[in-house]
Design a protein around this motif. Structure first.
Motif, PDB file in Angstrom:
ATOM      1  N   PHE A  46      -7.863  -2.475   1.416  1.00 27.70           N
ATOM      2  CA  PHE A  46      -6.634  -3.044   0.954  1.00 27.70           C
ATOM      3  C   PHE A  46      -6.633  -4.519   1.788  1.00 27.70           C
ATOM      4  O   PHE A  46      -6.274  -5.466   1.019  1.00 27.70           O
ATOM      5  N   GLU A  47      -6.617  -4.527   3.121  1.00 24.13           N
ATOM      6  CA  GLU A  47      -6.555  -5.792   3.804  1.00 24.13           C
ATOM      7  C   GLU A  47      -7.418  -6.651   3.102  1.00 24.13           C
ATOM      8  O   GLU A  47      -7.446  -7.943   3.139  1.00 24.13           O
ATOM      9  N   ALA A  48      -8.842  -6.298   2.956  1.00 17.24           N
ATOM     10  CA  ALA A  48      -9.909  -7.224   2.571  1.00 17.24           C
ATOM     11  C   ALA A  48      -9.521  -7.728   1.389  1.00 17.24           C
ATOM     12  O   ALA A  48      -9.793  -9.002   0.917  1.00 17.24           O
ATOM     13  N   GLU A  49      -8.903  -6.944   0.446  1.00 14.21           N
ATOM     14  CA  GLU A  49      -8.590  -7.360  -0.939  1.00 14.21           C
ATOM     15  C   GLU A  49      -7.252  -8.328  -0.883  1.00 14.21           C
ATOM     16  O   GLU A  49      -7.483  -9.451  -1.495  1.00 14.21           O
ATOM     17  N   CYS A  50      -6.706  -7.959  -0.068  1.00 14.61           N
ATOM     18  CA  CYS A  50      -5.442  -9.064   0.254  1.00 14.61           C
ATOM     19  C   CYS A  50      -5.677 -10.362   0.700  1.00 14.61           C
ATOM     20  O   CYS A  50      -5.092 -11.357   0.309  1.00 14.61           O
ATOM     21  N   GLU A  51      -6.716 -10.311   1.426  1.00 11.16           N
ATOM     22  CA  GLU A  51      -7.227 -11.692   2.126  1.00 11.16           C
ATOM     23  C   GLU A  51      -8.057 -12.533   1.057  1.00 11.16           C
ATOM     24  O   GLU A  51      -7.798 -13.703   0.955  1.00 11.16           O
ATOM     25  N   LEU A  76       0.865  -1.070   0.098  1.00  6.40           N
ATOM     26  CA  LEU A  76      -0.028  -0.014  -0.197  1.00  6.40           C
ATOM     27  C   LEU A  76       0.860   1.330  -0.111  1.00  6.40           C
ATOM     28  O   LEU A  76       1.652   1.158   0.861  1.00  6.40           O
ATOM     29  N   SER A  77       0.731   2.306  -1.025  1.00  8.00           N
ATOM     30  CA  SER A  77       1.498   3.519  -1.052  1.00  8.00           C
ATOM     31  C   SER A  77       1.565   4.036   0.072  1.00  8.00           C
ATOM     32  O   SER A  77       0.450   4.294   0.958  1.00  8.00           O
ATOM     33  N   ALA A  78       2.526   4.593   0.691  1.00  8.91           N
ATOM     34  CA  ALA A  78       2.625   5.435   1.796  1.00  8.91           C
ATOM     35  C   ALA A  78       1.590   6.497   2.186  1.00  8.91           C
ATOM     36  O   ALA A  78       1.010   6.991   3.185  1.00  8.91           O
ATOM     37  N   ALA A 115      -1.498   4.947   3.645  1.00  8.83           N
ATOM     38  CA  ALA A 115      -1.427   3.921   4.602  1.00  8.83           C
ATOM     39  C   ALA A 115      -2.320   4.464   6.011  1.00  8.83           C
ATOM     40  O   ALA A 115      -2.605   3.565   6.689  1.00  8.83           O
ATOM     41  N   ASN A 116      -2.371   5.831   6.146  1.00 10.74           N
ATOM     42  CA  ASN A 116      -3.011   6.207   7.338  1.00 10.74           C
ATOM     43  C   ASN A 116      -4.549   6.511   7.144  1.00 10.74           C
ATOM     44  O   ASN A 116      -5.181   6.914   8.216  1.00 10.74           O
ATOM     45  N   ASP A 117      -5.188   6.356   5.865  1.00 11.10           N
ATOM     46  CA  ASP A 117      -6.478   6.465   5.530  1.00 11.10           C
ATOM     47  C   ASP A 117      -7.269   5.018   6.021  1.00 11.10           C
ATOM     48  O   ASP A 117      -7.038   3.914   5.555  1.00 11.10           O
ATOM     49  N   ILE A 118      -7.941   4.971   7.140  1.00 16.31           N
ATOM     50  CA  ILE A 118      -8.631   3.652   7.782  1.00 16.31           C
ATOM     51  C   ILE A 118      -9.355   3.077   6.722  1.00 16.31           C
ATOM     52  O   ILE A 118      -9.456   1.793   6.608  1.00 16.31           O
ATOM     53  N   ASN A 119     -10.171   3.928   5.957  1.00 21.58           N
ATOM     54  CA  ASN A 119     -11.037   3.224   4.977  1.00 21.58           C
ATOM     55  C   ASN A 119     -10.281   2.449   3.790  1.00 21.58           C
ATOM     56  O   ASN A 119     -10.523   1.300   3.355  1.00 21.58           O
ATOM     57  N   VAL A 120      -9.181   3.108   3.361  1.00 19.88           N
ATOM     58  CA  VAL A 120      -8.452   2.421   2.193  1.00 19.88           C
ATOM     59  C   VAL A 120      -7.734   1.199   2.789  1.00 19.88           C
ATOM     60  O   VAL A 120      -7.559   0.264   2.015  1.00 19.88           O
ATOM     61  N   ALA A 121      -7.032   1.373   3.995  1.00 19.98           N
ATOM     62  CA  ALA A 121      -6.162   0.423   4.522  1.00 19.98           C
ATOM     63  C   ALA A 121      -7.402  -0.983   4.793  1.00 19.98           C
ATOM     64  O   ALA A 121      -6.728  -1.939   4.534  1.00 19.98           O
ATOM     65  N   ALA A 122      -8.421  -0.545   5.319  1.00 22.66           N
ATOM     66  CA  ALA A 122      -9.431  -1.727   5.463  1.00 22.66           C
ATOM     67  C   ALA A 122      -9.869  -2.293   4.318  1.00 22.66           C
ATOM     68  O   ALA A 122      -9.944  -3.597   4.202  1.00 22.66           O
TER      69      ALA A 122
END
Length: 82
Positions: A51-56, A37-39, A42-49
């Protein structure tokens, strides 16, 4: 290239607005994908969530990338300037 976790990065498989996916070599798993995930996101909670779901989902099934080698996502790194 560099290393992330136990993976030695060997190339770039692709990139988009939020992340870069690298091809890497893991000492036990062989060919792997390393999605970073681009730096600036990384601090955007919605984008990080998202990203995590996609990676799973990606980790649940091997994919073909780049030169059509089977690659199993192994590591996810956050906030690296990629």
């Amino acid at each position: 290239m560099e290393e992330i976790g136990e993976c030695r990065l060997t190339g770039v498989a692709g990139s988009g607005g939020f992340a870069v996916t690298y091809v890497g070599q893991h000492p036990e798993a062989g060919d792997v994908a390393v999605k970073v995930l681009s730096a600036n996101w990384a601090n955007d909670i919605n984008v990080a969530a998202r990203f995590e779901a996609e990676c799973e989902k990606l980790a649940a099934a091997p994919a073909l990338i780049g030169d059509a080698r089977p690659v199993v996502p192994r590591y996810v790194a956050h906030g690296i300037d990629a």
